[in-house]
Design a protein around this motif. Structure first.
Motif, PDB file in Angstrom:
ATOM      1  N   HIS A 129      38.258  43.383  36.138  1.00 48.87           N
ATOM      2  CA  HIS A 129      37.405  42.347  35.563  1.00 48.87           C
ATOM      3  C   HIS A 129      36.160  42.136  36.421  1.00 48.87           C
ATOM      4  CE1 HIS A 129      37.459  39.493  32.261  1.00 48.87           C
ATOM      5  NE2 HIS A 129      36.933  38.570  33.065  1.00 48.87           N
ATOM      6  N   PHE A 130      36.293  42.361  37.719  1.00 53.59           N
ATOM      7  CA  PHE A 130      35.183  42.215  38.654  1.00 53.59           C
ATOM      8  C   PHE A 130      34.016  43.123  38.278  1.00 53.59           C
ATOM      9  CE2 PHE A 130      33.301  43.955  42.619  1.00 53.59           C
ATOM     10  CZ  PHE A 130      32.629  42.819  43.048  1.00 53.59           C
ATOM     11  N   LYS A 131      34.312  44.307  37.746  1.00 55.10           N
ATOM     12  CA  LYS A 131      33.242  45.222  37.342  1.00 55.10           C
ATOM     13  C   LYS A 131      32.338  44.566  36.308  1.00 55.10           C
ATOM     14  CE  LYS A 131      36.226  49.250  38.015  1.00 55.10           C
ATOM     15  NZ  LYS A 131      36.905  50.384  37.328  1.00 55.10           N
TER      16      LYS A 131
ATOM     17  N   PHE B 148      35.024  36.869  45.052  1.00 55.23           N
ATOM     18  CA  PHE B 148      34.938  38.188  45.663  1.00 55.23           C
ATOM     19  C   PHE B 148      35.980  38.414  46.750  1.00 55.23           C
ATOM     20  CE2 PHE B 148      31.625  38.486  43.039  1.00 55.23           C
ATOM     21  CZ  PHE B 148      30.462  39.128  43.432  1.00 55.23           C
ATOM     22  N   SER B 149      36.427  37.355  47.396  1.00 54.38           N
ATOM     23  CA  SER B 149      37.301  37.524  48.546  1.00 54.38           C
ATOM     24  C   SER B 149      38.769  37.672  48.188  1.00 54.38           C
ATOM     25  CB  SER B 149      37.149  36.313  49.487  1.00 54.38           C
ATOM     26  OG  SER B 149      37.465  35.117  48.792  1.00 54.38           O
ATOM     27  N   THR B 150      39.126  37.632  46.891  1.00 53.66           N
ATOM     28  CA  THR B 150      40.546  37.707  46.521  1.00 53.66           C
ATOM     29  C   THR B 150      40.792  38.820  45.500  1.00 53.66           C
ATOM     30  OG1 THR B 150      40.227  36.064  44.766  1.00 53.66           O
ATOM     31  CG2 THR B 150      40.895  35.251  46.938  1.00 53.66           C
ATOM     32  N   LEU B 151      40.120  39.964  45.679  1.00 57.50           N
ATOM     33  CA  LEU B 151      40.248  41.043  44.709  1.00 57.50           C
ATOM     34  C   LEU B 151      41.588  41.764  44.830  1.00 57.50           C
ATOM     35  CD1 LEU B 151      36.730  42.694  44.859  1.00 57.50           C
ATOM     36  CD2 LEU B 151      37.599  41.083  43.190  1.00 57.50           C
ATOM     37  N   HIS B 152      42.220  42.011  43.708  1.00 60.42           N
ATOM     38  CA  HIS B 152      43.351  42.927  43.653  1.00 60.42           C
ATOM     39  C   HIS B 152      43.147  43.791  42.416  1.00 60.42           C
ATOM     40  CE1 HIS B 152      45.017  40.299  40.539  1.00 60.42           C
ATOM     41  NE2 HIS B 152      44.862  39.284  41.372  1.00 60.42           N
TER      42      HIS B 152
ATOM     43  N   ALA C 204      27.231  41.811  35.057  1.00 58.20           N
ATOM     44  CA  ALA C 204      26.549  40.604  34.568  1.00 58.20           C
ATOM     45  C   ALA C 204      25.633  40.020  35.642  1.00 58.20           C
ATOM     46  CB  ALA C 204      27.585  39.565  34.135  1.00 58.20           C
ATOM     47  N   LEU C 205      26.078  40.043  36.893  1.00 54.44           N
ATOM     48  CA  LEU C 205      25.249  39.528  37.988  1.00 54.44           C
ATOM     49  C   LEU C 205      24.019  40.401  38.193  1.00 54.44           C
ATOM     50  CD1 LEU C 205      27.989  38.497  40.583  1.00 54.44           C
ATOM     51  CD2 LEU C 205      26.500  36.970  39.272  1.00 54.44           C
TER      52      LEU C 205
ATOM     53  N   GLU D 219      36.575  32.584  36.532  1.00 50.36           N
ATOM     54  CA  GLU D 219      36.558  31.961  37.863  1.00 50.36           C
ATOM     55  C   GLU D 219      37.280  32.836  38.886  1.00 50.36           C
ATOM     56  OE1 GLU D 219      35.736  28.927  34.902  1.00 50.36           O
ATOM     57  OE2 GLU D 219      37.336  30.420  35.081  1.00 50.36           O
ATOM     58  N   GLU D 220      38.395  33.435  38.465  1.00 51.73           N
ATOM     59  CA  GLU D 220      39.152  34.300  39.377  1.00 51.73           C
ATOM     60  C   GLU D 220      38.383  35.582  39.669  1.00 51.73           C
ATOM     61  OE1 GLU D 220      43.673  36.152  39.791  1.00 51.73           O
ATOM     62  OE2 GLU D 220      43.006  35.241  37.903  1.00 51.73           O
ATOM     63  N   ALA D 221      37.754  36.159  38.652  1.00 52.98           N
ATOM     64  CA  ALA D 221      37.007  37.404  38.825  1.00 52.98           C
ATOM     65  C   ALA D 221      35.770  37.213  39.693  1.00 52.98           C
ATOM     66  CB  ALA D 221      36.599  37.959  37.460  1.00 52.98           C
ATOM     67  N   CYS D 222      35.217  35.996  39.710  1.00 56.03           N
ATOM     68  CA  CYS D 222      34.021  35.714  40.506  1.00 56.03           C
ATOM     69  C   CYS D 222      34.343  35.430  41.968  1.00 56.03           C
ATOM     70  CB  CYS D 222      33.266  34.514  39.926  1.00 56.03           C
ATOM     71  SG  CYS D 222      32.382  34.878  38.406  1.00 56.03           S
TER      72      CYS D 222
END
Length: 347
Positions: A84-86, A74-78, A91-92, A69-72
């Motif tokens: 993990h976003f990668k 997009f507006s709160t990336l650090h 996956a998307l 949920e945190e990785a998805c």
């Protein structure tokens, strides 16, 4: 009245959390619906369904530090979330191969066209629209000159096709020197075509407007700016129909600010971000009954700021044949019958 009460009379506090990370995201999910929508760019049910799908079908799992949920979000990336976003992005993109497709391969006329006398029966064989748009890009300083648009902003050209449900059916994102993220282009079946801009040749698969005639929707606003010949009428209605791809871009860029201000990601990674956002665009359309942004942009002939300059004809991702004289004649026939009907209705 219920919508008015929800917007203006609901006294539930917003943005009161002092939490961070996964606890912050959980707090948003359990908190005010509008805050949840603003953070995730979709309602909480759609967001949770997306996370559940990625876990079950893409084998993504929470880690010790970051939840799906945190990785998805997009507006709160650090830095920790970005790693993990990668995985979420990949996956998307895989999900995009399923969601970004031409889902109407039958000979049925689009209900959007069939229900509007401005389009039917003239464009009954049209399956969608194609155009390009400028997406923010980050490139090293020594390569920036070739990526500066007319507004001196660093951008990349992305070409897309959409259907009349405002869903993307094709994406070409990438540029010279990088691996492009391209989903297979779906050529129309025999007798079907896309509406395109005047930079395209007139062929059996692509129907552009007449060159050298009024085309922009704004030129026809007002009682004294009505079409005065068959080519102008054809161009006006063509422009109105083609406008749906501009509205798709409007929804996409409003929902995902990352496309208007690209972070300092490697150029090779940026095209996949575009594909991931387009995938989410389609997911939200399919999963949400009354999404705020789709509702805002469903207005026919809506003028979209920043989409004045088409870029689709500058993109060579689709091999186009020379202009067809036969289909040019077919376009003339459509336009002349359309004009005759217009004169009868508006003597």
């Amino acid at each position: 009245m219920n919508e008015y009460e929800e917007i203006f009379l609901c006294k539930t506090p917003q943005r009161t959390s002092i939490l961070s990370g996964a606890q912050f995201v959980r707090g948003m999910i359990e908190g005010h619906p509008q805050t949840c929508y603003e953070l995730f760019q979709m309602d909480k049910e759609t967001f949770m369904n997306l996370c559940d799908h990625l876990k079950r079908h893409e084998n993504l799992q929470d880690t010790r530090l970051v939840t799906i949920e945190e990785a998805c979000t997009f507006s709160t990336l650090h830095e920790t979330v970005a790693r993990h976003f990668k995985e979420v992005k990949r996956a998307l993109c895989r999900l995009g191969k399923i969601l970004i497709c031409l889902n109407n391969m039958t000979n049925e006329v689009s209900s959007y066209v069939a229900s509007n006398p401005k389009y039917f029966p003239w464009f009954k064989d049209c399956i969608g629209a194609i155009d390009g748009t400028h997406i923010s890009a980050w490139v090293p300083a020594d390569r920036q000159t070739s990526f500066r648009g007319r507004k001196t902003v660093i951008t990349q050209n992305v070409m897309c096709a959409c259907n009349f449900d405002m869903m993307f059916t094709f994406i070409y994102a990438g540029w010279e020197g990088t691996t492009s993220d391209t989903l297979n282009f779906h050529w129309p079946s025999k007798g079907k075509y896309y509406v395109v801009d005047s930079g395209y040749p007139c062929t059996f698969e692509f129907l552009p407007p007449y060159r050298g005639e009024q085309y922009d929707l704004q030129e026809y606003h007002g009682r004294h700016n009505q079409p005065i010949k068959y080519k102008e009428l054809f161009n006006y209605r063509h422009s109105s129909l083609w406008n749906i791809i501009e509205r798709c871009f409007g929804v996409l860029k409003t929902r995902f600010p990352i496309l208007r201000m690209m972070p300092c990601y490697k150029p090779s990674r940026q095209p996949s971000i575009v594909v991931a956002c387009c995938t989410l665009h389609n997911w939200i359309y399919l999963s949400t009954w009354n999404d705020q942004l789709f509702r805002e942009y469903e207005v026919e002939d809506l003028s979209i700021e920043g989409e004045e300059e088409s870029t689709s004809s500058k993109n060579h991702s689709i091999d186009l044949s020379d202009e067809s004289a036969d289909y040019g004649t077919c376009r003339d026939q459509i336009a002349k019958v359309m004009w005759a009907n217009y004169i009868n209705v508006n003597p």
